[in-house]
Design a protein around this motif. Structure first.
Motif, PDB file in Angstrom:
ATOM      1  N   ARG A 209      67.590 106.029 -20.107  1.00 31.77           N
ATOM      2  CA  ARG A 209      67.526 106.665 -18.792  1.00 31.77           C
ATOM      3  C   ARG A 209      68.770 106.455 -17.942  1.00 31.77           C
ATOM      4  O   ARG A 209      68.919 107.100 -16.907  1.00 31.77           O
ATOM      5  CB  ARG A 209      66.311 106.160 -18.011  1.00 31.77           C
ATOM      6  CG  ARG A 209      64.992 106.250 -18.771  1.00 31.77           C
ATOM      7  CD  ARG A 209      63.817 105.996 -17.850  1.00 31.77           C
ATOM      8  NE  ARG A 209      63.923 104.704 -17.164  1.00 31.77           N
ATOM      9  CZ  ARG A 209      63.129 104.344 -16.164  1.00 31.77           C
ATOM     10  NH1 ARG A 209      62.201 105.180 -15.729  1.00 31.77           N
ATOM     11  NH2 ARG A 209      63.249 103.150 -15.598  1.00 31.77           N
ATOM     12  N   ILE A 265      62.383 111.346 -21.732  1.00 25.63           N
ATOM     13  CA  ILE A 265      63.377 112.425 -21.800  1.00 25.63           C
ATOM     14  C   ILE A 265      63.189 113.395 -20.636  1.00 25.63           C
ATOM     15  O   ILE A 265      64.159 113.822 -20.002  1.00 25.63           O
ATOM     16  CB  ILE A 265      63.270 113.161 -23.151  1.00 25.63           C
ATOM     17  CG1 ILE A 265      63.697 112.232 -24.289  1.00 25.63           C
ATOM     18  CG2 ILE A 265      64.128 114.420 -23.153  1.00 25.63           C
ATOM     19  CD1 ILE A 265      63.416 112.780 -25.669  1.00 25.63           C
ATOM     20  N   LEU A 266      61.925 113.754 -20.339  1.00 28.46           N
ATOM     21  CA  LEU A 266      61.658 114.654 -19.218  1.00 28.46           C
ATOM     22  C   LEU A 266      62.165 114.050 -17.911  1.00 28.46           C
ATOM     23  O   LEU A 266      62.779 114.746 -17.081  1.00 28.46           O
ATOM     24  CB  LEU A 266      60.156 114.924 -19.119  1.00 28.46           C
ATOM     25  CG  LEU A 266      59.549 115.809 -20.203  1.00 28.46           C
ATOM     26  CD1 LEU A 266      58.027 115.805 -20.100  1.00 28.46           C
ATOM     27  CD2 LEU A 266      60.075 117.238 -20.085  1.00 28.46           C
ATOM     28  N   GLU A 267      61.920 112.775 -17.734  1.00 28.00           N
ATOM     29  CA  GLU A 267      62.359 112.097 -16.520  1.00 28.00           C
ATOM     30  C   GLU A 267      63.874 112.072 -16.428  1.00 28.00           C
ATOM     31  O   GLU A 267      64.454 112.261 -15.347  1.00 28.00           O
ATOM     32  CB  GLU A 267      61.798 110.673 -16.503  1.00 28.00           C
ATOM     33  CG  GLU A 267      61.885 109.975 -15.176  1.00 28.00           C
ATOM     34  CD  GLU A 267      61.268 108.599 -15.203  1.00 28.00           C
ATOM     35  OE1 GLU A 267      61.020 108.046 -14.123  1.00 28.00           O
ATOM     36  OE2 GLU A 267      61.024 108.060 -16.309  1.00 28.00           O
ATOM     37  N   THR A 268      64.545 111.846 -17.562  1.00 27.36           N
ATOM     38  CA  THR A 268      66.005 111.829 -17.593  1.00 27.36           C
ATOM     39  C   THR A 268      66.581 113.194 -17.228  1.00 27.36           C
ATOM     40  O   THR A 268      67.648 113.289 -16.615  1.00 27.36           O
ATOM     41  CB  THR A 268      66.500 111.404 -18.986  1.00 27.36           C
ATOM     42  OG1 THR A 268      65.939 110.128 -19.315  1.00 27.36           O
ATOM     43  CG2 THR A 268      68.013 111.305 -19.029  1.00 27.36           C
ATOM     44  N   LEU A 269      65.867 114.257 -17.588  1.00 27.48           N
ATOM     45  CA  LEU A 269      66.302 115.623 -17.279  1.00 27.48           C
ATOM     46  C   LEU A 269      65.853 116.076 -15.890  1.00 27.48           C
ATOM     47  O   LEU A 269      65.928 117.271 -15.572  1.00 27.48           O
ATOM     48  CB  LEU A 269      65.747 116.587 -18.331  1.00 27.48           C
ATOM     49  CG  LEU A 269      66.236 116.370 -19.768  1.00 27.48           C
ATOM     50  CD1 LEU A 269      65.513 117.294 -20.729  1.00 27.48           C
ATOM     51  CD2 LEU A 269      67.749 116.577 -19.858  1.00 27.48           C
ATOM     52  N   ASN A 270      65.339 115.114 -15.088  1.00 30.23           N
ATOM     53  CA  ASN A 270      64.863 115.403 -13.731  1.00 30.23           C
ATOM     54  C   ASN A 270      63.690 116.385 -13.726  1.00 30.23           C
ATOM     55  O   ASN A 270      63.554 117.220 -12.813  1.00 30.23           O
ATOM     56  CB  ASN A 270      66.004 115.948 -12.856  1.00 30.23           C
ATOM     57  CG  ASN A 270      67.070 114.917 -12.595  1.00 30.23           C
ATOM     58  OD1 ASN A 270      66.766 113.752 -12.331  1.00 30.23           O
ATOM     59  ND2 ASN A 270      68.333 115.320 -12.679  1.00 30.23           N
ATOM     60  N   LYS A 271      62.851 116.281 -14.737  1.00 29.94           N
ATOM     61  CA  LYS A 271      61.627 117.062 -14.813  1.00 29.94           C
ATOM     62  C   LYS A 271      60.437 116.141 -14.537  1.00 29.94           C
ATOM     63  O   LYS A 271      60.542 114.919 -14.627  1.00 29.94           O
ATOM     64  CB  LYS A 271      61.474 117.713 -16.188  1.00 29.94           C
ATOM     65  CG  LYS A 271      62.614 118.663 -16.543  1.00 29.94           C
ATOM     66  CD  LYS A 271      62.708 119.813 -15.548  1.00 29.94           C
ATOM     67  CE  LYS A 271      63.842 120.769 -15.898  1.00 29.94           C
ATOM     68  NZ  LYS A 271      63.967 121.857 -14.893  1.00 29.94           N
ATOM     69  N   ASN A 298      59.272 123.143 -10.326  1.00 31.75           N
ATOM     70  CA  ASN A 298      60.192 122.906 -11.448  1.00 31.75           C
ATOM     71  C   ASN A 298      60.264 124.090 -12.409  1.00 31.75           C
ATOM     72  O   ASN A 298      60.444 123.924 -13.609  1.00 31.75           O
ATOM     73  CB  ASN A 298      59.774 121.646 -12.206  1.00 31.75           C
ATOM     74  CG  ASN A 298      60.400 120.398 -11.618  1.00 31.75           C
ATOM     75  OD1 ASN A 298      61.512 120.009 -11.978  1.00 31.75           O
ATOM     76  ND2 ASN A 298      59.693 119.778 -10.681  1.00 31.75           N
TER      77      ASN A 298
END
Length: 536
Positions: A209, A265-271, A298
């Motif tokens: 992250r 991964i979703l959190e890292t992509l700001n999702k 989103n």
């Protein structure tokens, strides 16, 4: 050859002992590390707190109060936390009612201050402690489990487990339970006291992250590692049973991929963060206003998440339960079930098989379901009415959300659901608290094609099946009579069939199960407690 086999066995036993010693050493380091820090307030600490932790309108007053601790070095986290709490109280006395530090922010400020102010041995060597605690402990556990492939027969056949101080309610089991309860209380309610443990996940968090771990990332990391390592133990114990091997691999895969990596991964992509397999009402926050707003804001990805979450709860979960019973979710996919089947497996025989427990189970689990449905209905009514500019149930919504989150989401699912493994068996939450299990159970009981078939003519009444039923079902009672088992609580783990020495039990899908087609009348089962049914 016999001499060679004996020598090999001795070496394997030594590896077991070595593994156990390494695990205990790692656990000792893990437990002790929570206190291996000093605490000191400096200008650098205040600068870091100003960068995203403390809200702007609180900074002047809070930092002014906190500055009174400059020049002091605290050797105890208890003393430092007490001092910071007092500064928060003093800050609120200076702030007017509209800008006070509310309870949630107080917890965030306290945790952030303790983390940023920690200095000394542990903060400077967090990566090293990660290897010496979590990694070493995992290696030691594997070294302890793996020799069982050659030293122990496959499968569990009542290996004196009732007399084990670790696996029964002996002093080791009680100690494990107390530790688990304390861990969950710290995680949910007092994260400031376990800052050093949370730091242990920093290496993985920074790699995935790009930032330090928070308590939920730490918990997700530890949870996933435990499921994987204890999954190896399951595979060693049940290596003779293909169903158990595939099932254990499945829950490990879903925990690693769907519950840990994909949300990260979703959190890292700001999702929006989302466990794609976690269905409502188990994911009780799915319909909270702030999450729906996240989805709607989103774009395409957010809409896909929203539609998938609704479809999962309304269509996918009940439809698959109709074909395969609740086992497809509870024993193959669910993260709660994954932890119960791996970490909790040594305690599965402690589940209460009494009629009283069964009656309590039915009332409590369906009561939680009703609570979840009512809360969600109130949340949705308030959400849609607020979009029209007139929120109808704002106060009720907040109170219900807080009550459910505290009593069910934290106390029941965490502190009791896992902490009570060594006292009440490994499926306490699944039996008595999970609202999704209640829905799946209703489908399984009245409309599912899944059942466990029995061959009463071969049953020798050894009791292995009932002993190891984690859901508190007296399987032997059914097996002795050749009656199919169609119980709403059964999660289809298949351990009863795996430990049966005669192959009496089989997990099967057939025509839709009903009380009539399976020759099972619930009143007959209840008659056991009334003395009208003879049980051998």
């Amino acid at each position: 050859m016999a001499h060679s086999d004996s020598a090999s066995a001795r070496w394997l036993r030594r590896l077991e002992i070595l593994g156990l010693c390494l695990f205990l050493l790692a656990m000792g380091i893990f437990v002790a590390s929570v206190a291996w820090s000093d605490y000191e307030i400096t200008d650098d600490v205040l600068s870091r707190l100003a960068d995203g932790t403390v809200q702007g309108h609180h900074q002047e007053v809070y930092f002014d109060e906190l500055s009174r601790l400059k020049g002091q070095r605290f050797g105890s986290n208890f003393a430092f936390i007490a001092a910071v709490r007092q500064e928060i109280v003093d800050s609120n006395e200076r702030l007017d009612g509209g800008s006070q530090i509310w309870e949630y922010d107080q917890g965030q400020y306290l945790y952030g201050t303790v983390k940023e102010a920690s200095v000394g041995l542990f903060p400077s060597n967090a990566r090293a402690f990660f290897w010496w605690s979590i990694v070493l402990g995992s290696f030691g556990a594997l070294l302890y489990f793996l020799p069982g492939i050659w030293l122990e027969p496959a499968g569990i056949k009542n290996h004196r487990v009732m007399f084990s101080a670790a696996k029964s309610r002996g002093w080791i089991g009680i100690s494990v339970g107390v530790f688990l309860i304390a861990f969950y209380i710290g995680l949910y309610f007092f994260p400031a006291y376990i800052v050093n443990w949370i730091r242990l996940a920093d290496p993985i968090s920074e790699a995935l992250r790009g930032r330090a771990a928070d308590r939920w990332f730490f918990y997700g990391t530890l949870y996933t590692i435990i499921v994987a390592v204890m999954g190896v133990r399951m595979a060693v114990n049940y290596r003779h049973n293909r169903y158990q091997l595939v099932r254990t691999a499945s829950v490990t895969f879903f925990q690693l991929g769907f519950a840990f990596l994909i949300p990260t991964i979703l959190e890292t992509l700001n999702k929006p963060w989302m466990d794609m397999k976690n269905a409502w009402p188990l994911d009780y926050t799915f319909f909270y206003s702030w999450r729906i707003e996240q989805f709607l804001n989103n774009g395409t990805v957010g809409w896909i998440m929203l539609v998938w979450g609704i479809a999962l709860a309304v269509l996918v979960v009940p439809a698959l339960a109709a074909f395969f019973g609740k086992r497809w979710y509870c024993s193959w996919v669910c993260g709660c079930g994954g932890l119960a089947e791996t970490l909790g497996d040594p305690y599965r025989h402690l589940s209460d098989k009494s009629l009283k427990a069964w009656r309590v189970e039915r009332w409590v689990v369906h009561g939680v379901l009703v609570f979840a449905v009512v809360m969600t209905a109130v949340v949705l009514i308030n959400f849609f009415s607020s979009r029209q500019g007139d929120p109808m149930l704002g106060a009720a919504t907040q109170e219900l959300q807080s009550a459910y989150g505290f009593f069910i989401g934290s106390i029941f699912a965490g502190v009791v659901g896992t902490g009570f493994y060594p006292f009440m068996g490994n499926r306490v939450w699944c039996r008595f608290g999970c609202p999704l299990a209640a829905i799946l159970g209703l489908v399984q009981r009245f409309k599912s094609r899944f059942r466990i078939t029995t061959n009463g003519g071969q049953c020798i009444s050894c009791g292995n099946c009932s002993t190891y039923c984690e859901m508190g079902i007296d399987v032997r009672w059914y097996a002795q009579r050749g009656t199919n088992i169609v119980r709403s609580s059964c999660v289809g783990c298949g351990i009863c069939a795996a430990v049966c020495p005669r192959g009496v039990l089989r997990l099967e899908n057939g025509p839709n199960s009903t009380p009539e087609t399976d020759r099972f009348q619930e009143v007959n089962f209840l008659d056991i407690g009334k003395g009208r049914v003879e049980v051998s």
